[in-house]
Design a protein around this motif. Structure first.
Motif, PDB file in Angstrom:
ATOM      1  N   LEU A   1       0.829  -1.210   0.000  1.00 36.88           N
ATOM      2  CA  LEU A   1       0.000   0.000   0.000  1.00 36.88           C
ATOM      3  C   LEU A   1       0.863   1.259   0.000  1.00 36.88           C
ATOM      4  N   ALA A   2       1.975   1.221   0.709  1.00 37.08           N
ATOM      5  CA  ALA A   2       2.884   2.371   0.720  1.00 37.08           C
ATOM      6  C   ALA A   2       3.446   2.611  -0.687  1.00 37.08           C
ATOM      7  N   ALA A   3       3.790   1.538  -1.375  1.00 39.69           N
ATOM      8  CA  ALA A   3       4.316   1.664  -2.736  1.00 39.69           C
ATOM      9  C   ALA A   3       3.239   2.196  -3.677  1.00 39.69           C
ATOM     10  N   LEU A   4       2.001   1.741  -3.501  1.00 40.82           N
ATOM     11  CA  LEU A   4       0.909   2.225  -4.340  1.00 40.82           C
ATOM     12  C   LEU A   4       0.642   3.706  -4.075  1.00 40.82           C
ATOM     13  N   ALA A   5       0.663   4.112  -2.810  1.00 39.49           N
ATOM     14  CA  ALA A   5       0.470   5.527  -2.476  1.00 39.49           C
ATOM     15  C   ALA A   5       1.576   6.380  -3.092  1.00 39.49           C
ATOM     16  N   ALA A   6       2.817   5.914  -3.019  1.00 38.92           N
ATOM     17  CA  ALA A   6       3.943   6.655  -3.596  1.00 38.92           C
ATOM     18  C   ALA A   6       3.825   6.731  -5.116  1.00 38.92           C
ATOM     19  N   ALA A   7       3.435   5.628  -5.752  1.00 35.88           N
ATOM     20  CA  ALA A   7       3.267   5.623  -7.204  1.00 35.88           C
ATOM     21  C   ALA A   7       2.120   6.537  -7.619  1.00 35.88           C
ATOM     22  N   GLY A   8       1.045   6.523  -6.835  1.00 36.52           N
ATOM     23  CA  GLY A   8      -0.078   7.405  -7.123  1.00 36.52           C
ATOM     24  C   GLY A   8       0.308   8.863  -6.999  1.00 36.52           C
ATOM     25  N   ALA A   9       1.060   9.189  -5.953  1.00 40.44           N
ATOM     26  CA  ALA A   9       1.520  10.568  -5.757  1.00 40.44           C
ATOM     27  C   ALA A   9       2.447  10.989  -6.886  1.00 40.44           C
TER      28      ALA A   9
ATOM     29  N   ARG B   1      -6.593  14.717 -12.369  1.00 42.67           N
ATOM     30  CA  ARG B   1      -7.203  15.452 -11.264  1.00 42.67           C
ATOM     31  C   ARG B   1      -8.581  14.882 -10.942  1.00 42.67           C
ATOM     32  N   GLU B   2      -9.398  14.692 -11.982  1.00 40.00           N
ATOM     33  CA  GLU B   2     -10.756  14.179 -11.767  1.00 40.00           C
ATOM     34  C   GLU B   2     -10.734  12.771 -11.166  1.00 40.00           C
ATOM     35  N   ALA B   3      -9.800  11.951 -11.600  1.00 37.23           N
ATOM     36  CA  ALA B   3      -9.685  10.599 -11.062  1.00 37.23           C
ATOM     37  C   ALA B   3      -9.322  10.635  -9.582  1.00 37.23           C
ATOM     38  N   VAL B   4      -8.394  11.511  -9.205  1.00 39.78           N
ATOM     39  CA  VAL B   4      -7.978  11.601  -7.795  1.00 39.78           C
ATOM     40  C   VAL B   4      -9.108  12.179  -6.944  1.00 39.78           C
ATOM     41  N   VAL B   5      -9.776  13.212  -7.433  1.00 40.37           N
ATOM     42  CA  VAL B   5     -10.915  13.771  -6.688  1.00 40.37           C
ATOM     43  C   VAL B   5     -11.979  12.687  -6.515  1.00 40.37           C
ATOM     44  N   GLY B   6     -12.187  11.891  -7.551  1.00 42.67           N
ATOM     45  CA  GLY B   6     -13.147  10.793  -7.466  1.00 42.67           C
ATOM     46  C   GLY B   6     -12.787   9.772  -6.401  1.00 42.67           C
ATOM     47  N   LEU B   7     -11.499   9.535  -6.201  1.00 40.85           N
ATOM     48  CA  LEU B   7     -11.076   8.596  -5.154  1.00 40.85           C
ATOM     49  C   LEU B   7     -11.515   9.078  -3.771  1.00 40.85           C
ATOM     50  N   PHE B   8     -11.524  10.379  -3.585  1.00 39.60           N
ATOM     51  CA  PHE B   8     -11.854  10.941  -2.278  1.00 39.60           C
ATOM     52  C   PHE B   8     -13.363  11.109  -2.070  1.00 39.60           C
ATOM     53  N   ARG B   9     -14.185  10.716  -3.025  1.00 36.83           N
ATOM     54  CA  ARG B   9     -15.629  10.895  -2.870  1.00 36.83           C
ATOM     55  C   ARG B   9     -16.176  10.094  -1.699  1.00 36.83           C
ATOM     56  N   ARG B  10     -15.566   8.969  -1.402  1.00 36.48           N
ATOM     57  CA  ARG B  10     -16.035   8.135  -0.291  1.00 36.48           C
ATOM     58  C   ARG B  10     -15.746   8.771   1.072  1.00 36.48           C
TER      59      ARG B  10
ATOM     60  N   LEU C   1      -6.894   3.406  -7.749  1.00 37.04           N
ATOM     61  CA  LEU C   1      -5.607   4.101  -7.761  1.00 37.04           C
ATOM     62  C   LEU C   1      -4.582   3.314  -8.583  1.00 37.04           C
ATOM     63  N   ALA C   2      -4.573   2.013  -8.430  1.00 37.12           N
ATOM     64  CA  ALA C   2      -3.646   1.184  -9.220  1.00 37.12           C
ATOM     65  C   ALA C   2      -3.928   1.341 -10.713  1.00 37.12           C
ATOM     66  N   ARG C   3      -5.197   1.408 -11.089  1.00 34.08           N
ATOM     67  CA  ARG C   3      -5.566   1.589 -12.489  1.00 34.08           C
ATOM     68  C   ARG C   3      -5.100   2.957 -13.002  1.00 34.08           C
ATOM     69  N   LEU C   4      -5.267   3.993 -12.176  1.00 30.01           N
ATOM     70  CA  LEU C   4      -4.806   5.330 -12.551  1.00 30.01           C
ATOM     71  C   LEU C   4      -3.299   5.341 -12.800  1.00 30.01           C
ATOM     72  N   VAL C   5      -2.552   4.727 -11.908  1.00 35.87           N
ATOM     73  CA  VAL C   5      -1.095   4.671 -12.055  1.00 35.87           C
ATOM     74  C   VAL C   5      -0.721   3.922 -13.328  1.00 35.87           C
TER      75      VAL C   5
END
Length: 148
Positions: free
Chosen positions: A5-13, A29-38, A93-97
């Motif tokens: 998960l740490a590696a995925l967060a770093a790759a996403g960032a 931007r829209e994909a990341v904002v969408g992740l935070f909708r929950r 997030l993995a798909r976005l990366v």
């Protein structure tokens, strides 16, 4: 947070900050904002504003890669916290990366998940030539005068 998960967060960032001020920015931007909708409407709005402010900073700065580097830690922490609190965001997030792993983002010294620029160098010498190559530093060289 576990290593994966740490590696995925770093790759996403890294994907996020590398996309700032590129043609891929709006979709990223829209994909990341969408992740935070929950995380709720207030959190989503805060993240959207933060992304807009960060992108404006990258665009207005004379050293955009330095600003991206500075933002990398912040967004790694934000995405890491999101993955901890909302594990269902992991696949998105993995798909976005994966989708953003295009040459347009990776080339030209763009930020990589390690936070370091991707540098590639190929050198060759022929017919008795000599290559002196270096990346990211100095390489002093002294050659004695001919006939010494």
């Amino acid at each position: 947070m576990d290593e994966e998960l740490a590696a995925l967060a770093a790759a996403g960032a890294a994907t996020l900050v590398a996309a700032m001020t590129t043609d891929l920015w709006q979709s990223t931007r829209e994909a990341v904002v969408g992740l935070f909708r929950r995380a709720g409407r207030g959190r989503r709005a805060t993240v959207a504003a933060q992304l807009d402010n960060n992108a404006a900073l990258v665009e207005s700065c004379g050293t955009p890669d330095e600003v991206r580097q500075a933002l990398l830690g912040f967004w790694t922490a934000e995405l890491g916290e999101l993955l901890r609190s909302e594990p269902s965001c992991r696949s998105s997030l993995a798909r976005l990366v994966e989708e953003a792993g295009t040459p347009g983002l990776r080339g030209g010294g763009a930020i990589r998940p390690t936070g370091r620029p991707h540098l590639e160098q190929r050198n060759s010498a022929s017919d008795g030539g000599t290559v002196f190559a270096v990346q990211g530093g100095d390489q002093p060289h002294y050659s004695p005068p001919p006939g010494s």
